[in-house]
Design a protein around this motif. Structure first.
Motif, mmCIF file in Angstrom:
data_model
loop_
_atom_site.group_PDB
_atom_site.id
_atom_site.type_symbol
_atom_site.label_atom_id
_atom_site.label_comp_id
_atom_site.label_asym_id
_atom_site.label_seq_id
_atom_site.Cartn_x
_atom_site.Cartn_y
_atom_site.Cartn_z
ATOM 1 N N ILE A 74 -2.999 -15.596 -16.517
ATOM 2 C CA ILE A 74 -1.559 -15.400 -16.376
ATOM 3 C C ILE A 74 -1.061 -14.341 -17.361
ATOM 4 N N GLY A 75 -1.521 -14.434 -18.604
ATOM 5 C CA GLY A 75 -1.083 -13.482 -19.626
ATOM 6 C C GLY A 75 -1.522 -12.065 -19.329
ATOM 7 N N TYR A 76 -2.801 -11.886 -18.953
ATOM 8 C CA TYR A 76 -3.277 -10.532 -18.690
ATOM 9 C C TYR A 76 -2.684 -9.982 -17.395
ATOM 10 N N ALA A 77 -2.433 -10.823 -16.408
ATOM 11 C CA ALA A 77 -1.806 -10.360 -15.159
ATOM 12 C C ALA A 77 -0.446 -9.732 -15.466
ATOM 13 N N ASP A 78 0.319 -10.372 -16.316
ATOM 14 C CA ASP A 78 1.624 -9.824 -16.686
ATOM 15 C C ASP A 78 1.464 -8.521 -17.471
ATOM 16 N N TYR A 79 0.502 -8.503 -18.379
ATOM 17 C CA TYR A 79 0.264 -7.326 -19.215
ATOM 18 C C TYR A 79 -0.177 -6.129 -18.373
ATOM 19 N N ILE A 80 -1.118 -6.334 -17.469
ATOM 20 C CA ILE A 80 -1.614 -5.217 -16.662
ATOM 21 C C ILE A 80 -0.545 -4.740 -15.679
ATOM 22 N N ARG A 81 0.289 -5.649 -15.212
ATOM 23 C CA ARG A 81 1.388 -5.228 -14.334
ATOM 24 C C ARG A 81 2.307 -4.260 -15.080
ATOM 25 N N LYS A 82 2.640 -4.608 -16.318
ATOM 26 C CA LYS A 82 3.552 -3.768 -17.107
ATOM 27 C C LYS A 82 2.917 -2.448 -17.525
ATOM 28 N N PHE A 83 1.670 -2.517 -18.026
ATOM 29 C CA PHE A 83 1.078 -1.356 -18.686
ATOM 30 C C PHE A 83 -0.027 -0.662 -17.890
ATOM 31 N N GLY A 84 -0.365 -1.197 -16.720
ATOM 32 C CA GLY A 84 -1.371 -0.554 -15.879
ATOM 33 C C GLY A 84 -0.854 -0.189 -14.512
ATOM 34 N N VAL A 85 0.134 -0.945 -14.018
ATOM 35 C CA VAL A 85 0.660 -0.719 -12.675
ATOM 36 C C VAL A 85 2.015 -0.015 -12.728
ATOM 37 N N GLU A 86 2.974 -0.614 -13.414
ATOM 38 C CA GLU A 86 4.312 0.000 -13.495
ATOM 39 C C GLU A 86 4.265 1.303 -14.284
ATOM 40 N N TRP A 97 0.829 -1.204 0.000
ATOM 41 C CA TRP A 97 0.000 0.000 0.000
ATOM 42 C C TRP A 97 0.868 1.260 0.000
ATOM 43 N N ALA A 98 1.982 1.223 0.710
ATOM 44 C CA ALA A 98 2.886 2.378 0.733
ATOM 45 C C ALA A 98 3.414 2.683 -0.661
ATOM 46 N N ASN A 99 3.578 1.658 -1.486
ATOM 47 C CA ASN A 99 4.094 1.854 -2.844
ATOM 48 C C ASN A 99 3.053 2.364 -3.829
ATOM 49 N N VAL A 100 1.769 2.201 -3.525
ATOM 50 C CA VAL A 100 0.749 2.573 -4.520
ATOM 51 C C VAL A 100 -0.214 3.658 -4.057
ATOM 52 N N HIS A 101 -0.280 3.956 -2.778
ATOM 53 C CA HIS A 101 -1.359 4.844 -2.308
ATOM 54 C C HIS A 101 -1.300 6.252 -2.887
ATOM 55 N N ASN A 102 -0.153 6.698 -3.361
ATOM 56 C CA ASN A 102 -0.058 8.029 -3.970
ATOM 57 C C ASN A 102 -0.206 8.011 -5.487
ATOM 58 N N MET A 103 -0.409 6.841 -6.053
ATOM 59 C CA MET A 103 -0.605 6.751 -7.503
ATOM 60 C C MET A 103 -1.965 7.343 -7.884
ATOM 61 N N PRO A 104 -2.117 7.780 -9.142
ATOM 62 C CA PRO A 104 -3.441 8.227 -9.608
ATOM 63 C C PRO A 104 -4.458 7.084 -9.493
ATOM 64 N N ILE A 105 -5.730 7.444 -9.408
ATOM 65 C CA ILE A 105 -6.782 6.454 -9.153
ATOM 66 C C ILE A 105 -6.814 5.347 -10.211
ATOM 67 N N ARG A 106 -6.597 5.675 -11.472
ATOM 68 C CA ARG A 106 -6.634 4.634 -12.513
ATOM 69 C C ARG A 106 -5.486 3.649 -12.360
ATOM 70 N N GLN A 107 -4.354 4.132 -11.920
ATOM 71 C CA GLN A 107 -3.215 3.241 -11.710
ATOM 72 C C GLN A 107 -3.454 2.354 -10.487
ATOM 73 N N ARG A 108 -4.049 2.918 -9.427
ATOM 74 C CA ARG A 108 -4.401 2.102 -8.249
ATOM 75 C C ARG A 108 -5.452 1.066 -8.605
ATOM 76 N N ALA A 109 -6.401 1.441 -9.465
ATOM 77 C CA ALA A 109 -7.425 0.489 -9.901
ATOM 78 C C ALA A 109 -6.785 -0.655 -10.686
ATOM 79 N N SER A 110 -5.821 -0.348 -11.541
ATOM 80 C CA SER A 110 -5.105 -1.397 -12.272
ATOM 81 C C SER A 110 -4.341 -2.293 -11.309
ATOM 82 N N TRP A 111 -3.717 -1.688 -10.306
ATOM 83 C CA TRP A 111 -3.002 -2.462 -9.290
ATOM 84 C C TRP A 111 -3.959 -3.419 -8.580
ATOM 85 N N ASN A 112 -5.152 -2.940 -8.238
ATOM 86 C CA ASN A 112 -6.130 -3.786 -7.556
ATOM 87 C C ASN A 112 -6.608 -4.918 -8.470
ATOM 88 N N TYR A 113 -6.823 -4.624 -9.752
ATOM 89 C CA TYR A 113 -7.239 -5.666 -10.691
ATOM 90 C C TYR A 113 -6.130 -6.702 -10.852
#
Length: 197
Positions: free
Chosen positions: A126-138, A23-39
């Motif tokens: 598995i495929g989408y988890a990797d994709y969203i990590r790269k392009f929605g979270v990072e 949570w410390a790493n993501v709580h200051n991210m914009p809402i869409r990025q936090r939503a991607s992190w949650n997904y």
């Protein structure tokens, strides 16, 4: 978070809390990025059986009999197309082929948005988890539902929708992820006695 109390007492449900470090790493991210992190967390946390994942958003109603209908839909798809697909349990497009006894329809990927209910096979999870990590979270290229669209196109993966929609979006008040309130025109409250082909 008292709304989770009924699930805390259930042996059928597991609540996976974010660690303080996460949570410390993501709580200051914009809402869409936090939503991607949650997904992304939904796709990767507490996976026990390695047989895909159903993800529901928190502002939905599910049809009576949804699970039995979903199981039959998955079986129907996999008998024809195998395991390389994603299934939307909700569609904003009018879908009424259930009247002819069908369980699913092709969902035109360019028309896709909204994720009130989604099913990912193990391969696509598995495929989408990797994709969203790269392009929605990072990095946050676009909202996670639109990332699904790009993932499907880039990997030539089929998208289907249940017919009728098995969940209905009811969240009039939004967290700010969408500026419109949308609903599935083909949602039925009860799917237990629909014709089957």
């Amino acid at each position: 978070m008292s709304y989770l109390d009924i699930y805390r007492r259930s042996k059928q449900h597991t609540i996976v809390y974010a660690t303080e470090f996460d949570w410390a790493n993501v709580h200051n991210m914009p809402i869409r990025q936090r939503a991607s992190w949650n997904y992304w967390r939904c796709l990767t946390s507490n996976i026990k059986h390695n047989n895909g994942a159903i993800i529901f958003e928190d502002d939905i109603n599910a049809a009576k009999g949804w699970r039995t209908r979903l199981d039959k839909t998955i079986e129907s798809i996999e008998n024809i197309y195998g395991m390389d697909y994603v299934l939307a349990l909700y569609s904003h497009c009018a879908r009424d082929s259930y009247k002819q006894g069908l369980f699913f329809e092709n969902y035109i990927v360019r028309d896709f948005f909204g994720t009130p209910g989604m099913y990912f096979t193990e391969k696509t999870r598995i495929g989408y988890a990797d994709y969203i990590r790269k392009f929605g979270v990072e990095t946050c290229r676009r909202p996670y539902d639109l990332l699904i669209k790009h993932y499907l196109v880039e990997n030539d993966i089929r998208l289907f929708a249940t017919t009728p929609s098995l969940v209905q979006h009811i969240g009039i008040s939004s967290t700010g992820l969408s500026e419109i309130f949308y609903q599935a025109p083909s949602f039925l409250e009860d799917v237990t006695s629909l014709p089957e082909r």
